[in-house]
Design a protein around this motif. Structure first.
Motif, PDB file in Angstrom:
ATOM      1  N   ALA A  38      44.533  50.858  67.551  1.00 49.75           N
ATOM      2  CA  ALA A  38      45.257  50.662  66.300  1.00 49.75           C
ATOM      3  C   ALA A  38      44.962  51.762  65.292  1.00 49.75           C
ATOM      4  O   ALA A  38      45.616  51.845  64.262  1.00 49.75           O
ATOM      5  N   TRP A  39      43.927  52.590  65.565  1.00 53.37           N
ATOM      6  CA  TRP A  39      43.670  53.765  64.733  1.00 53.37           C
ATOM      7  C   TRP A  39      42.890  54.767  65.600  1.00 53.37           C
ATOM      8  O   TRP A  39      42.386  54.411  66.674  1.00 53.37           O
ATOM      9  N   SER A  40      42.826  56.041  65.157  1.00 52.35           N
ATOM     10  CA  SER A  40      42.368  57.112  66.041  1.00 52.35           C
ATOM     11  C   SER A  40      40.931  56.997  66.513  1.00 52.35           C
ATOM     12  O   SER A  40      40.578  57.518  67.571  1.00 52.35           O
ATOM     13  N   LYS A  41      40.050  56.332  65.738  1.00 49.09           N
ATOM     14  CA  LYS A  41      38.637  56.221  66.111  1.00 49.09           C
ATOM     15  C   LYS A  41      38.291  54.834  66.638  1.00 49.09           C
ATOM     16  O   LYS A  41      37.138  54.419  66.669  1.00 49.09           O
ATOM     17  N   HIS A  42      39.304  54.114  67.058  1.00 49.52           N
ATOM     18  CA  HIS A  42      39.118  52.757  67.548  1.00 49.52           C
ATOM     19  C   HIS A  42      38.134  52.714  68.722  1.00 49.52           C
ATOM     20  O   HIS A  42      37.331  51.777  68.865  1.00 49.52           O
ATOM     21  N   ASP A  43      38.161  53.755  69.578  1.00 52.03           N
ATOM     22  CA  ASP A  43      37.311  53.773  70.765  1.00 52.03           C
ATOM     23  C   ASP A  43      35.825  53.955  70.446  1.00 52.03           C
ATOM     24  O   ASP A  43      34.963  53.740  71.302  1.00 52.03           O
ATOM     25  N   THR A  82      44.917  44.904  65.389  1.00 49.80           N
ATOM     26  CA  THR A  82      43.720  44.600  66.171  1.00 49.80           C
ATOM     27  C   THR A  82      43.504  43.102  66.294  1.00 49.80           C
ATOM     28  O   THR A  82      43.071  42.596  67.347  1.00 49.80           O
ATOM     29  N   LYS A  83      43.827  42.387  65.258  1.00 46.80           N
ATOM     30  CA  LYS A  83      43.691  40.927  65.296  1.00 46.80           C
ATOM     31  C   LYS A  83      44.603  40.324  66.353  1.00 46.80           C
ATOM     32  O   LYS A  83      44.219  39.385  67.068  1.00 46.80           O
ATOM     33  N   LEU A  93      54.475  42.125  67.824  1.00 48.22           N
ATOM     34  CA  LEU A  93      53.575  42.726  66.850  1.00 48.22           C
ATOM     35  C   LEU A  93      54.282  43.093  65.558  1.00 48.22           C
ATOM     36  O   LEU A  93      53.662  43.146  64.498  1.00 48.22           O
ATOM     37  N   LEU A  94      55.578  43.328  65.621  1.00 46.17           N
ATOM     38  CA  LEU A  94      56.306  43.721  64.409  1.00 46.17           C
ATOM     39  C   LEU A  94      56.302  42.625  63.351  1.00 46.17           C
ATOM     40  O   LEU A  94      56.360  42.903  62.156  1.00 46.17           O
ATOM     41  N   SER A  95      56.216  41.377  63.781  1.00 45.61           N
ATOM     42  CA  SER A  95      56.205  40.287  62.807  1.00 45.61           C
ATOM     43  C   SER A  95      54.902  40.256  62.016  1.00 45.61           C
ATOM     44  O   SER A  95      54.808  39.553  61.000  1.00 45.61           O
ATOM     45  N   HIS A  96      53.876  41.018  62.456  1.00 48.21           N
ATOM     46  CA  HIS A  96      52.594  41.086  61.755  1.00 48.21           C
ATOM     47  C   HIS A  96      52.416  42.404  61.005  1.00 48.21           C
ATOM     48  O   HIS A  96      51.342  42.685  60.481  1.00 48.21           O
ATOM     49  N   CYS A  97      53.471  43.193  60.946  1.00 46.28           N
ATOM     50  CA  CYS A  97      53.420  44.488  60.262  1.00 46.28           C
ATOM     51  C   CYS A  97      53.407  44.308  58.758  1.00 46.28           C
ATOM     52  O   CYS A  97      54.213  43.536  58.216  1.00 46.28           O
ATOM     53  N   PRO A  98      52.526  45.008  58.037  1.00 44.51           N
ATOM     54  CA  PRO A  98      52.604  44.977  56.575  1.00 44.51           C
ATOM     55  C   PRO A  98      53.998  45.420  56.129  1.00 44.51           C
ATOM     56  O   PRO A  98      54.515  46.430  56.636  1.00 44.51           O
ATOM     57  N   PRO A  99      54.644  44.677  55.241  1.00 39.37           N
ATOM     58  CA  PRO A  99      56.036  44.969  54.874  1.00 39.37           C
ATOM     59  C   PRO A  99      56.273  46.421  54.449  1.00 39.37           C
ATOM     60  O   PRO A  99      57.323  46.992  54.756  1.00 39.37           O
ATOM     61  N   GLU A 100      55.310  47.015  53.764  1.00 35.67           N
ATOM     62  CA  GLU A 100      55.498  48.386  53.271  1.00 35.67           C
ATOM     63  C   GLU A 100      55.488  49.418  54.398  1.00 35.67           C
ATOM     64  O   GLU A 100      55.873  50.585  54.193  1.00 35.67           O
ATOM     65  N   ASN A 101      55.088  49.046  55.608  1.00 37.77           N
ATOM     66  CA  ASN A 101      55.037  49.974  56.746  1.00 37.77           C
ATOM     67  C   ASN A 101      56.173  49.741  57.747  1.00 37.77           C
ATOM     68  O   ASN A 101      56.278  50.451  58.742  1.00 37.77           O
ATOM     69  N   LEU A 102      57.010  48.752  57.472  1.00 42.15           N
ATOM     70  CA  LEU A 102      58.034  48.342  58.430  1.00 42.15           C
ATOM     71  C   LEU A 102      59.378  49.005  58.150  1.00 42.15           C
ATOM     72  O   LEU A 102      59.851  49.021  57.018  1.00 42.15           O
ATOM     73  N   THR A 103      59.996  49.537  59.192  1.00 40.90           N
ATOM     74  CA  THR A 103      61.348  50.089  59.110  1.00 40.90           C
ATOM     75  C   THR A 103      62.307  49.165  59.837  1.00 40.90           C
ATOM     76  O   THR A 103      62.025  48.717  60.954  1.00 40.90           O
TER      77      THR A 103
END
Length: 543
Positions: free
Chosen positions: A245-250, A237-238, A201-211
C-alpha cells in the motif's frame, strides 16, 4: 417458471526489496518493476505450464471484474523482453502466456495490470480510462497510468524465484490476487502463499483520492504520497494486508507483501471487481450486446453474492434483516413496503412491457445500480413478450445507465434457438448492451444430485453467452404436474447446504437469490413472517 403460489404478488424481486529489485519496481510509475496480474485458484490454462527449472513459467490472467479487460504489461529497464499480443478478456475469461525468462536478459521482471474502459483504433486513437499505456490494444509502449499491479521476478539463476507481489503503491483500481500454480499452498502464509485480496477496495478509498467516471462509477483511487503512510495506505492495508500500500511496506515488521515460490509451474493472476470503467470499447469480442452505456460490473466477494427474492408481506423487513442476505429483489421498480437493512442492496426490476414507462424507469434509477428486466417473458402468465418486443424496448432501459440483466426466462436459457438465445442474437445484431444473464431454476429432483444439475445448467448458460450469471430465483419445486410438489424440510435443508457451497465456488455466478424469503410467497420460504424456519439459519450461515 410455471405459475407459483402468490404469482400476482410475484408480478409486483501482499526478504526485502533488495532481493527482489522492488525498489525499481515501485519507483516512478513509468519506470520498470515487476509485472504481474491478478489471479484466482482456477486452472483453465490455454497452454501447458512448464516445470520450474526445466522451462519457462506461465502466467494465467483471469478476468472476474464483470467488464472487458485489456491486459497491460510493462517491464524493468534491465533487458527484460517486452510482451506483445496481450489478450483482451471478457468477463469470466482467461488466457495464459509463457514468460520469456530465458531470453537474452536471462530473466524477466515486470508487471501485469487491467486496462479498462478502452476504445478507439489500435495504433491510432486507442485509449483506456484506467491503466492507459499507449495507443495499442495488444501491447504497452509507455509507462502505465496509476493502476493496480501484479509484479513478478522470474529468474532461472535465482533458486528461490519466482518472486511476486500485488502493488497498490501508486493506485488501486480492480483488486488483484496472485496464486502459484502447481504448488501446495501453506496454511498460514509463507512460501507459495497467495497474495492480494478479492475484495472491493475502491469503496474504502478516501473520497479526496477517488476518481469517478461521468456516471459516478469509481474508476481508480490514487495514492497521494507513495513514500509515506497515509489515510490511503492505512485503509488499503486494513482491507488487504497481503498487498503493498506504500513503497516501504516491505520494511515493516511482520509484513506479508512479498512471496516466492520455487516449486511452482506458473502463476495465476485474477482481476476482481469493483474497479474500472464498464463502458465497452470497440475491440471485437464474442460477447453479444456490447453498447455504449456504462454498467456496474460488481463481482461480490464470496458470501456477498447471496440474496433473496421477496414480496412485501408481513414480517418481510425483519426476516430480510435476519437472513444475512446482501441483496434482494421484489419484481418491481421500488423497494417501497420493505425497510432496507443497512448495507443490503436493493435491485429493481422492470417486470414487463407495461413497466417501461418514465415513472418506473425513474424509480429504478433512484433505487439501484443494477437492473433486472422482463420477468419470464417466455410464459403467458408472466411478462409474455416476444424477443423482438423486448429488443425494441431495450434502448429505453440502456438509457438508465444501470447495469442491465437480460430478460430472466423461465426455461431453456442454455439452449440454441430458445427465447433467450434469440434475444441475445438480436442484441448483438442491434449493438445493444447486456451486462449479465439472470436465470431462474427450479429442481424437480429432490435428491442429492440436485445441486449438480443446477451447476450444470448454470455452466451451460455461461459457456453459451460468456457473461456473468445471476441466479435470481431458485429452489426445489416440481412443476411437472398440474399441482406443484414441494420438498420436505429435510430435503430443502440438504439442498440449501449443498447448493450454496456450490454457488460460492462458481466464479462466474455473481449473485444468487433463494425463492423465497417468506412462506407467504412460497412453501419453500425461509421465514414464517419474521420467524425463521429450519433452512433460514443454513442459508444465513452459507458462504
Amino acid at each position: 417458471m410455471r405459475e407459483r403460489p402468490l404469482s400476482s404478488l410475484r408480478s409486483f424481486r501482499p526478504l526485502l526489496f533488495a532481493l527482489l529489485l522492488v525498489v525499481a519496481a515501485v519507483s516512478a510509475v513509468a519506470s520498470g518493476g515487476f509485472t504481474g496480474g491478478s489471479s484466482d485458484n482456477a486452472k483453465d490454462h490455454v497452454t501447458e505450464a512448464a516445470a520450474a527449472g526445466d522451462g519457462e513459467h506461465t502466467v494465467t490472467l483471469r478476468n472476474q471484474t464483470g467488464s472487458r479487460v485489456w491486459v497491460g504489461a510493462t517491464v524493468n529497464a534491465d533487458g527484460s523482453t517486452p510482451l506483445t499480443d496481450l489478450p483482451v478478456l471478457d468477463p469470466g475469461k482467461s488466457a495464459t502466456i509463457t514468460v520469456p525468462e530465458r531470453s537474452d536478459a536471462g530473466h524477466w521482471r515486470g508487471k501485469f495490470f487491467a486496462r479498462q474502459g478502452c476504445g478507439g483504433e489500435s495504433g491510432s486513437t486507442f485509449h483506456c480510462a484506467v491503466g492507459d499505456c499507449g495507443p495499442y490494444a495488444d501491447r504497452c509502449t509507455t509507462g502505465e497510468q496509476p493502476v493496480s499491479l501484479a509484479e513478478f521476478n522470474f529468474d532461472p539463476a535465482d533458486a528461490a524465484a519466482p518472486w511476486y507481489n500485488v502493488s497498490y503503491v501508486n493506485a488501486v483500481s480492480a483488486a488483484v490476487t496472485i496464486t502459484p500454480d502447481g504448488a501446495t499452498p501453506p496454511e498460514n502464509g509463507g512460501q507459495c502463499a497467495s497474495v492480494g485480496c478479492p475484495v472491493d477496495l475502491l469503496s474504502h478509498c478516501p473520497p479526496e483520492n477517488l476518481t469517478k467516471d461521468k456516471a459516478g462509477k469509481p474508476l481508480v483511487c490514487v495514492n497521494p504520497n507513495r513514500d509515506a503512510k497515509t489515510a490511503y495506505s492505512e485503509a488499503l492495508t486494513k482491507q488487504c494486508p497481503t498487498a503493498y500500500a506504500w513503497s516501504k511496506h516491505d520494511a515493516e515488521q511482520g509484513n506479508q507483501v512479498v512471496r516466492q515460490c520455487s516449486e511452482c509451474k506458473g502463476m495465476t493472476v485474477t482481476f476482481h471487481g469493483t474497479g474500472g470503467s464498464d463502458k465497452p470499447g470497440t475491440e471485437p469480442g464474442n460477447n453479444p450486446g456490447h453498447g455504449d452505456e456504462p454498467g456496474s460490473g460488481d463481482h461480490p466477494a464470496a458470501g456477498h453474492a447471496r440474496g433473496v427474492a421477496l414480496n412485501p408481506v408481513d414480517g418481510a423487513a425483519q426476516a430480510l434483516d435476519d437472513s444475512g442476505a446482501s441483496w434482494f429483489h421484489n419484481w418491481t421498480s421500488s423497494s417501497a413496503g420493505v425497510a432496507k437493512p443497512k448495507g443490503v442492496e436493493y435491485v429493481p426490476t422492470i417486470w414487463g412491457a407495461g413497466s417501461v414507462t418514465d415513472a418506473e424507469l425513474d424509480k429504478a434509477k433512484k433505487e439501484g445500480k443494477n437492473l433486472l428486466t422482463f420477468n419470464e417473458p417466455d410464459l403467458p402468465q408472466q411478462a409474455d413478450m416476444t424477443p423482438e418486443q423486448a429488443l425494441d424496448l431495450w434502448p429505453r432501459l440502456e438509457k438508465t445507465g444501470l447495469n442491465l440483466g437480460a430478460p430472466a426466462v423461465a426455461v431453456d436459457a442454455d439452449k440454441p434457438g430458445s427465447w433467450l438465445d434469440r434475444f441475445m442474437k438480436g442484441a448483438q445484431e442491434r449493438g445493444l448492451r447486456v451486462d449479465f444473464i439472470p436465470v431462474h431454476w427450479y429442481g424437480s429432483d429432490f435428491g442429492p444430485d440436485a445441486s449438480k444439475q443446477l451447476a450444470g445448467y448454470l455452466k451451460r448458460v455461461h459457456e453459451r453467452y460468456n457473461k456473468p450469471v445471476w441466479l435470481t430465483e431458485y429452489a426445489l419445486i416440481d412443476f411437472t404436474k398440474d399441482t406443484p410438489r414441494y420438498p420436505s424440510q429435510e430435503e430443502q435443508n440438504a439442498f440449501i447446504t449443498s447448493s450454496t457451497k456450490m454457488l460460492e465456488g462458481l466464479d462466474f455466478v455473481q449473485r444468487y437469490a433463494w425463492f423465497a424469503l417468506s412462506t407467504q410467497t412460497s412453501p419453500t420460504g425461509l421465514y414464517d413472517g419474521a420467524n425463521a424456519k429450519g433452512g433460514a439459519k443454513i442459508y444465513r450461515d452459507a458462504g
